[in-house]
Write a protein that holds these residues in place. Structure first.
Motif, PDB file in Angstrom:
ATOM      1  N   UNK A 245       0.835  -1.206   0.000  1.00  0.00           N
ATOM      2  CA  UNK A 245       0.000   0.000   0.000  1.00  0.00           C
ATOM      3  C   UNK A 245       0.867   1.252   0.000  1.00  0.00           C
ATOM      4  N   UNK A 246       2.021   1.184   0.667  1.00  0.00           N
ATOM      5  CA  UNK A 246       2.893   2.350   0.777  1.00  0.00           C
ATOM      6  C   UNK A 246       3.530   2.745  -0.552  1.00  0.00           C
ATOM      7  N   UNK A 247       3.455   1.867  -1.544  1.00  0.00           N
ATOM      8  CA  UNK A 247       4.026   2.187  -2.848  1.00  0.00           C
ATOM      9  C   UNK A 247       3.343   3.398  -3.471  1.00  0.00           C
ATOM     10  N   UNK A 248       2.109   3.674  -3.062  1.00  0.00           N
ATOM     11  CA  UNK A 248       1.361   4.775  -3.654  1.00  0.00           C
ATOM     12  C   UNK A 248       1.954   6.136  -3.297  1.00  0.00           C
ATOM     13  N   UNK A 249       2.790   6.200  -2.264  1.00  0.00           N
ATOM     14  CA  UNK A 249       3.452   7.462  -1.933  1.00  0.00           C
ATOM     15  C   UNK A 249       4.457   7.861  -3.010  1.00  0.00           C
TER      16      UNK A 249
END
Length: 304
Positions: A245-249
């Motif tokens: 999910x953190x890849x979206x940053x």
């Protein structure tokens, strides 16, 4: 005796993944800069991998812990290296051919491909929630690419989607390797296996560069090493469905680098399509988490 499974620390895993994404976004910006300075694609790939090998070897030898690189899973590492090399080539290619924000947004389709892979490889059934997420995600792709409206580079588009597909596969392979291998070992063998292959192409390219270009090459190698270490460590400490999910940053970093370094302002289509892809990925992650909780609850009930 088999190695103990890694301790799960999900909050730390999320923080590490955010740092990894920032580092890899910087790597992509450097790749684009080097390409514009005339460094060949094969050389960019080579130096990205080569720099990792002496740095890791030097680190473990200074500590007298060369044994940390010992492995009994050579075949697994080789398979991960070949897939990783293909994925890296497509990732770099999309960054060079497309604006950074668009290239980053296409990589967000990785959870969509992971869902498709689960159907064909694991024979899982895709329900209404995940099917809706697939349609939403691919709608986002259509918005970004705007077929018939804006001439997005077709090879860049193919490379961006291909890199997302490779990321989905690699996340599964790395998670499996993390059960027995340390992050340092995984990153080392990725570079050790692919560097000789890439070196075969060096005699056909011009490697004469000025000092500024060599400094950028060194920075690229360091960002790649640190980013890959952090990426692998995050997958060791937390579940794939959570940390991804953190890849979206990365979209924020890519958009910022695009504006500051290349004067590329993402069009409105990117800011409309990217949230659709992000929402689709989050929906898949939420659904996976809900299913895992339901399975765990059922197991606990049966165990009583």
């Amino acid at each position: 005796m088999s190695a103990a499974p890694p301790q799960q620390r999900p909050v730390l895993a999320l923080a590490i993944r955010i740092a990894a994404v920032a580092m890899l976004a910087t790597l992509m910006a450097l790749v684009k800069l080097l390409s514009q300075r005339g460094v060949s694609f094969i050389e960019i790939m080579f130096w990205r991998q080569f720099i990792t090998v002496p740095l890791i070897l030097g680190f473990v030898m200074m500590q007298g812990q060369l044994i940390r690189l010992r492995t009994s899973r050579v075949t697994h590492h080789f398979r991960r290296a070949i897939l990783g090399l293909a994925g890296m080539a497509m990732t770099f290619g999309s960054a060079i051919l497309l604006p950074l924000a668009e290239a980053q947004a296409l990589q967000f389709t990785a959870p969509l491909f992971a869902t498709i892979l689960s159907v064909f490889l694991l024979k899982e059934k895709v329900g209404a929630w995940r099917l809706s997420a697939l349609f939403m995600g691919f709608a986002g792709i259509l918005v970004i690419t705007q077929p018939g409206e804006i001439a997005i580079h077709p090879l860049g588009l193919a490379a961006g989607l291909g890199s997302a597909f490779a990321i989905a596969l690699l996340s599964i392979l790395i998670k499996d390797l993390n059960r027995s291998e340390k992050p340092l070992t995984i990153v080392f063998y990725f570079a050790a296996f692919t560097t000789p292959l890439l070196a075969l192409g060096l005699p056909f390219v011009d490697m004469a560069h000025d000092t500024g270009t060599w400094l950028l090459i060194l920075a690229m190698g360091l960002c790649g090493l640190v980013g890959q270490m952090l990426l692998t460590l995050a997958l060791r400490l937390g579940p794939v469905s959570s940390v991804i999910v953190m890849d979206y940053t990365g979209l924020g970093w890519s958009a910022l680098y695009g504006v500051l370094l290349f004067s590329q302002y993402p069009p409105a289509a990117t800011w409309i399509g990217a949230p659709l892809i992000v929402a689709a990925g989050l929906l898949i992650v939420w659904r996976e988490h809900s299913l895992q909780k339901a399975e765990l609850h059922a197991e606990n009930m049966l165990g009583r």
